[in-house]
Design an enzyme around this catalytic site. Structure first.
Site, PDB file in Angstrom:
ATOM      1  N   LYS A   1      20.889  -2.495 -22.185  1.00  0.00           N
ATOM      2  CA  LYS A   1      19.470  -2.297 -21.905  1.00  0.00           C
ATOM      3  C   LYS A   1      18.544  -3.339 -22.512  1.00  0.00           C
ATOM      4  O   LYS A   1      18.712  -3.777 -23.632  1.00  0.00           O
ATOM      5  CB  LYS A   1      19.041  -0.924 -22.431  1.00  0.00           C
ATOM      6  CG  LYS A   1      19.698   0.242 -21.715  1.00  0.00           C
ATOM      7  CD  LYS A   1      19.050   0.515 -20.394  1.00  0.00           C
ATOM      8  CE  LYS A   1      17.809   1.344 -20.631  1.00  0.00           C
ATOM      9  NZ  LYS A   1      17.074   1.529 -19.396  1.00  0.00           N
TER      10      LYS A   1
ATOM     11  N   GLU B   1       4.952  -0.257 -21.421  1.00  0.00           N
ATOM     12  CA  GLU B   1       4.990   1.219 -21.427  1.00  0.00           C
ATOM     13  C   GLU B   1       4.058   1.782 -22.488  1.00  0.00           C
ATOM     14  O   GLU B   1       3.350   2.767 -22.266  1.00  0.00           O
ATOM     15  CB  GLU B   1       6.418   1.714 -21.683  1.00  0.00           C
ATOM     16  CG  GLU B   1       7.347   1.494 -20.511  1.00  0.00           C
ATOM     17  CD  GLU B   1       8.777   1.880 -20.839  1.00  0.00           C
ATOM     18  OE1 GLU B   1       9.322   2.756 -20.169  1.00  0.00           O
ATOM     19  OE2 GLU B   1       9.360   1.309 -21.783  1.00  0.00           O
TER      20      GLU B   1
ATOM     21  N   SER C   1      18.180  -0.671 -26.491  1.00  0.00           N
ATOM     22  CA  SER C   1      18.465   0.749 -26.639  1.00  0.00           C
ATOM     23  C   SER C   1      19.474   0.920 -27.761  1.00  0.00           C
ATOM     24  O   SER C   1      20.356   0.078 -27.944  1.00  0.00           O
ATOM     25  CB  SER C   1      19.030   1.289 -25.321  1.00  0.00           C
ATOM     26  OG  SER C   1      19.894   2.383 -25.563  1.00  0.00           O
TER      27      SER C   1
ATOM     28  N   THR D   1       0.894  -1.158   0.000  1.00  0.00           N
ATOM     29  CA  THR D   1       0.000   0.000   0.000  1.00  0.00           C
ATOM     30  C   THR D   1       0.931   1.205   0.000  1.00  0.00           C
ATOM     31  O   THR D   1       2.014   1.136   0.600  1.00  0.00           O
ATOM     32  CB  THR D   1      -0.918   0.039   1.241  1.00  0.00           C
ATOM     33  OG1 THR D   1      -0.102   0.182   2.412  1.00  0.00           O
ATOM     34  CG2 THR D   1      -1.765  -1.217   1.387  1.00  0.00           C
ATOM     35  N   HIS D   2       0.561   2.232  -0.692  1.00  0.00           N
ATOM     36  CA  HIS D   2       1.434   3.417  -0.856  1.00  0.00           C
ATOM     37  C   HIS D   2       2.787   3.031  -1.461  1.00  0.00           C
ATOM     38  O   HIS D   2       3.783   3.719  -1.238  1.00  0.00           O
ATOM     39  CB  HIS D   2       1.664   4.143   0.470  1.00  0.00           C
ATOM     40  CG  HIS D   2       0.410   4.367   1.262  1.00  0.00           C
ATOM     41  ND1 HIS D   2      -0.338   5.516   1.149  1.00  0.00           N
ATOM     42  CD2 HIS D   2      -0.242   3.559   2.146  1.00  0.00           C
ATOM     43  CE1 HIS D   2      -1.398   5.424   1.955  1.00  0.00           C
ATOM     44  NE2 HIS D   2      -1.360   4.241   2.562  1.00  0.00           N
TER      45      HIS D   2
END
Ligand code: ARG
Length: 466
Positions: free
Chosen positions: A282, A289, A276, A154-155
């Site tokens: 990468k 996304e 990348s 949570t949070h």
């Protein structure tokens, strides 16, 4: 010569022609347009508005045009404005002046409405199918990970440990609600506007129920003015799609977090990631996304249509031509996202050890220690205070609760005894949540089987729906 050219004395300005035309995008509706026309003409023949031979010629001509469109042999033209007039023009070229009888007792206003109803009906079913496919993958992964424990957050702070299956099943429930919404909206989508004419109905002795039945509609619009101006079903579709995107986007966000080195919970398959151009090391989660990113355009289409509709006087206004591109783009966006999310989840690898390690480091068993004290007689509020002080002590000592000696525990409460260690062990913490919908194994297994049953119900809906 325009199909509506009779009362005009000048050719249309070229800019107007381009600005006004919808053929560049509404050709998406070619199949539905022909399907609707065949139903209409069949009814005109049956009701004696056209002779049977006229109706037959028109149907045959429409079928030929459909074949040609499917074969990619047709080039639509801006001069003929939209899909409806393009097809009517092609029909007249194909079978001669009798083709001009197709539009008897019909307007493009009820025609475009029927096309969109047929289109959205088809896409509603397709969306339910894709959602079920995604649910199946989530359920399969959940079955693999009933005993995989990770921190629940949570949070975005470690809260209480949960089974990974439980976490995945939360998404199954979200998609289940989406499916329920789509199935419920289906009855409003499956309402036939054809026969409303331009606004007020038609003078010919038509049979609207016959057309509706021919097209598989469950019912007809009972008011001709509503029939040609209603776009509620599109708003509903876009809003359901927006919620689906919210769910996909939240899932994407978790995948993105989980693949990062900071979490290191999952590894997405190489086939679903990209690299990348500069940084050789990468491997990026571009797909989740993009799904997260594309959520914006779907929300935009919903707000766009609501804004178009707001303050439109009855009935048809050309503004309504703006209802299509957003819907088409939404369908494309959703189908893409749903189709790719399923295999991406199916092929992901789960790093159980890392999940477990994180579940054990931290204070996600603090509530359990408080509950332990409650069982020994403290009020929950007092227990909360004791454990809060203990947590503070542990932070200062750089250790976790399970790392305290009994002596240390008893400095905070004499009620704590040797059995505390069992109660705050990670597995026990997860297993102790026996309430309905909680993390105990039998609860999770129960939900799993309920979800599978619900999925079977959806599959049987899919097998009977039009
Ligand atoms: N292309 C139009 C649309 O998509 C078809 C209906 C046109 N009706 C009219 N009265 N101009 O809305």
């Amino acid at each position: 010569m325009k199909l509506w050219g009779g009362r005009f004395t000048k050719p249309t300005n070229r800019l107007v022609e381009e600005y006004n035309a919808s053929i560049t995008f509404d050709q998406e509706l070619a199949e539905e347009d022909i399907q609707g026309s065949i139903a209409h003409v069949t009814m005109l023949g049956a009701c004696g508005v056209l002779s049977q031979s006229e109706a037959d010629q028109i149907i045959e001509g429409l079928e030929k045009i459909l074949q040609k469109i499917r074969a990619g042999e047709i080039e639509f033209s801006i001069e003929n404005e939209d899909i409806h007039m393009n097809i009517e023009k092609l029909l007249i070229e194909e079978i001669g002046p009798v083709g001009g009888k197709l539009h008897t007792g019909r307007s493009r206003n009820d025609q475009v409405a029927v096309d969109m109803h047929l289109y959205v009906r088809k896409q509603t079913v397709e969306m339910v199918r894709l959602l079920t496919q995604l649910q199946r993958v989530l359920i399969e992964q959940a079955e693999q990970h009933v005993d995989t424990i990770l921190p629940g957050y949570t949070h975005l702070q470690r809260a209480q440990p949960v089974r990974f299956a439980h976490h995945l099943l939360a998404y199954v429930s979200m998609f289940e609600r989406d499916i329920e919404r789509l199935i419920d909206s289906y009855k409003r989508v499956n309402t036939c506007p054809l026969g409303a004419g331009a606004i007020a109905g038609t003078t010919f002795p038509t049979d609207r129920h016959m057309v509706a039945k021919h097209l598989g509609f469950d019912r007809i619009y009972d008011n001709s003015m509503d029939a040609v101006s209603d776009r509620d079903y599109l708003v509903e579709f876009l809003s359901i799609c927006s919620l689906i995107m919210v769910h996909l986007s939240r899932l994407s966000e978790e995948l993105i977090l989980w693949t990062s080195e900071e979490f290191n919970y999952i590894v997405l398959d190489d086939a679903f990631c990209t690299g990348s151009s500069m940084m050789p090391q990468k491997k990026n989660p571009d797909i989740p996304e993009l799904i997260r990113g594309k959520t914006g355009r779907v929300f935009g289409h919903l707000i766009g249509l609501l804004t178009t509709l707001k303050a439109l006087p009855l009935t048809y206004n050309k503004d309504l031509q703006e209802d299509k591109e957003g819907v088409f783009d939404t369908v494309k966006t959703l189908t893409g996202a749903l189709s790719i999310m399923a295999p991406m989840l199916q092929t992901m690898k789960v790093n159980k050890e890392q999940m477990k390690k994180n579940a054990e480091s931290g204070f996600s068993n603090a509530t359990d220690l408080a509950d332990y004290l409650v069982n020994k007689g403290l009020s929950f509020r007092e227990a909360h205070e004791v454990v809060g002080k203990l947590v503070l002590y542990c932070i200062e000592q750089d250790k976790y609760l399970a790392g305290c000696t009994l002596d240390e525990f008893q400095r905070f409460s004499k009620l704590i005894e040797q059995d505390v260690y069992d109660k705050i062990a990670c597995e026990q913490v997860v297993e102790a949540r026996i309430s309905l919908g909680g993390t105990a194994k039998n609860q999770v297994l129960k939900t799993l089987s309920e979800k599978k049953k619900k999925m079977d119900e959806t599959l049987s809906w899919l097998s009977i729906v039009y």
